[in-house]
Design an enzyme around this catalytic site. Structure first.
Site, PDB file in Angstrom:
ATOM      1  N   SER A 120     -19.030  18.931  18.630  1.00 24.87           N
ATOM      2  CA  SER A 120     -17.652  19.362  18.423  1.00 24.87           C
ATOM      3  C   SER A 120     -16.760  18.840  19.554  1.00 24.87           C
ATOM      4  O   SER A 120     -16.638  17.627  19.714  1.00 24.87           O
ATOM      5  CB  SER A 120     -17.650  20.895  18.291  1.00 24.87           C
ATOM      6  OG  SER A 120     -16.404  21.358  17.882  1.00 24.87           O
ATOM      7  N   ASP A 170     -17.235  20.733   6.426  1.00 28.05           N
ATOM      8  CA  ASP A 170     -16.696  21.116   7.740  1.00 28.05           C
ATOM      9  C   ASP A 170     -15.214  21.483   7.607  1.00 28.05           C
ATOM     10  O   ASP A 170     -14.399  20.641   7.225  1.00 28.05           O
ATOM     11  CB  ASP A 170     -16.875  19.925   8.706  1.00 28.05           C
ATOM     12  CG  ASP A 170     -16.579  20.301  10.150  1.00 28.05           C
ATOM     13  OD1 ASP A 170     -15.777  21.222  10.376  1.00 28.05           O
ATOM     14  OD2 ASP A 170     -17.148  19.652  11.051  1.00 28.05           O
ATOM     15  N   HIS A 201     -19.273  23.158  10.013  1.00 28.22           N
ATOM     16  CA  HIS A 201     -19.098  22.692  11.390  1.00 28.22           C
ATOM     17  C   HIS A 201     -20.329  23.029  12.243  1.00 28.22           C
ATOM     18  O   HIS A 201     -20.600  22.349  13.230  1.00 28.22           O
ATOM     19  CB  HIS A 201     -17.837  23.329  12.002  1.00 28.22           C
ATOM     20  CG  HIS A 201     -17.356  22.616  13.225  1.00 28.22           C
ATOM     21  ND1 HIS A 201     -16.849  21.325  13.185  1.00 28.22           N
ATOM     22  CD2 HIS A 201     -17.307  22.991  14.534  1.00 28.22           C
ATOM     23  CE1 HIS A 201     -16.514  20.951  14.413  1.00 28.22           C
ATOM     24  NE2 HIS A 201     -16.782  21.947  15.244  1.00 28.22           N
TER      25      HIS A 201
HETATM   26  C1  MLT Z   1     -11.619  19.940  19.502  1.00 26.37           C
HETATM   27  O1  MLT Z   1     -10.713  20.660  19.856  1.00 26.37           O
HETATM   28  O2  MLT Z   1     -12.187  19.127  20.224  1.00 26.37           O
HETATM   29  C2  MLT Z   1     -12.054  20.065  18.075  1.00 26.37           C
HETATM   30  O3  MLT Z   1     -11.056  20.674  17.330  1.00 26.37           O
HETATM   31  C3  MLT Z   1     -13.329  20.795  17.927  1.00 26.37           C
HETATM   32  C4  MLT Z   1     -13.272  22.161  18.538  1.00 26.37           C
HETATM   33  O4  MLT Z   1     -13.508  22.267  19.723  1.00 26.37           O
HETATM   34  O5  MLT Z   1     -13.002  23.136  17.834  1.00 26.37           O
END
Ligand code: MLT
Length: 224
Positions: A120, A170, A201
């Site tokens: 992520s 996701d 996700h």
């Molecule tokens: C981010 O902010 O890098 C992406 O949206 C993934 C997350 O951290 O939720």
């Protein structure tokens, strides 16, 4: 043995300075295996991905930094303005700082260039490092990654191996965004394998198996 917070590097004056990121380091038990750089998601820390790293690449050295941005107390690797909307100047600055940390940690621990395993937010900073400081990484496993920079530079990623695992359901990463990232990396020369899993996700057992097999197939560190 696991080291926390204690590693130092020598400065030009010979003094010992602490490495710039709070991190955990687990030395290799199989030194022929590439080290992994573990990059957690939003709200995670340097401890989160150690079990995953051990499972994905048994015996590999593990280097696991904590993101230096705090979003309401949740560690991250760069600032965002909203969900999926990134402060791109901050992305670029933090990617540079992470690449510098990797170089310093390699010198302090005697490591070969690592393969990043990012989840992520950690996958997004890994993608930014690949595009801005390609020399820092020997490859990457990007779990639920999206495009971190709208106008990335045209640096070369000569045959850098990248495994991208995206979730078809996701809710955070639109599939076309992940597809675009795979394209940006491939255009720069990376050897990208992009798999779309039946997942959201969160990570699934399929992520583990796919990453484990892919990592096992990567070149081992040549003997010195
Ligand atoms: C981010 O902010 O890098 C992406 O949206 C993934 C997350 O951290 O939720």
């Amino acid at each position: 043995m696991i080291t926390q917070h204690t590693a130092t590097q020598h400065t030009a004056t010979g003094a010992r300075a602490p490495l710039s990121f709070t991190h955990r380091y687990v030395p290799a038990t199989n030194p022929a295996t590439r080290p992994l750089l573990l990059l957690h998601g939003t709200g995670g820390d340097e401890n989160d991905l150690l079990p995953l790293g051990r499972m994905m690449a048994p015996g590999a050295a593990l280097l696991s930094p904590r993101g230096q941005v705090s979003e309401a107390g949740m560690p991250r690797f760069f600032r965002r303005l909203a969900e999926g909307v990134f402060d791109e100047a901050d992305v670029a600055r933090r990617a540079g700082e992470l690449a510098d940390f990797i170089a310093a940690a390699r010198a302090a621990y005697g490591l070969a260039a690592p393969i990043a395993v990012g989840f992520s937010n950690g996958a997004n900073i890994a993608a930014a490092v690949l595009m801005l400081r390609p020399e820092a990484l020997a490859g990457a496993v990007l779990l639920r990654a999206m495009v971190p920079l709208s106008q990335p530079p045209h640096g070369a990623l000569p045959a850098t191996p990248v495994l991208m695992l995206s979730g078809r359901m996701d809710p955070i990463v639109p599939q076309d965004n992940a597809q675009r990232l795979a394209g940006l990396l491939a255009e720069r020369g990376a050897r990208v394998e992009h798999r779309h899993l039946s997942a959201g996700h969160g990570l699934t057992p399929t992520d583990m198996t796919a990453a484990q097999e892919w990592l096992a197939a990567q070149a081992v560190v040549p003997a010195a």
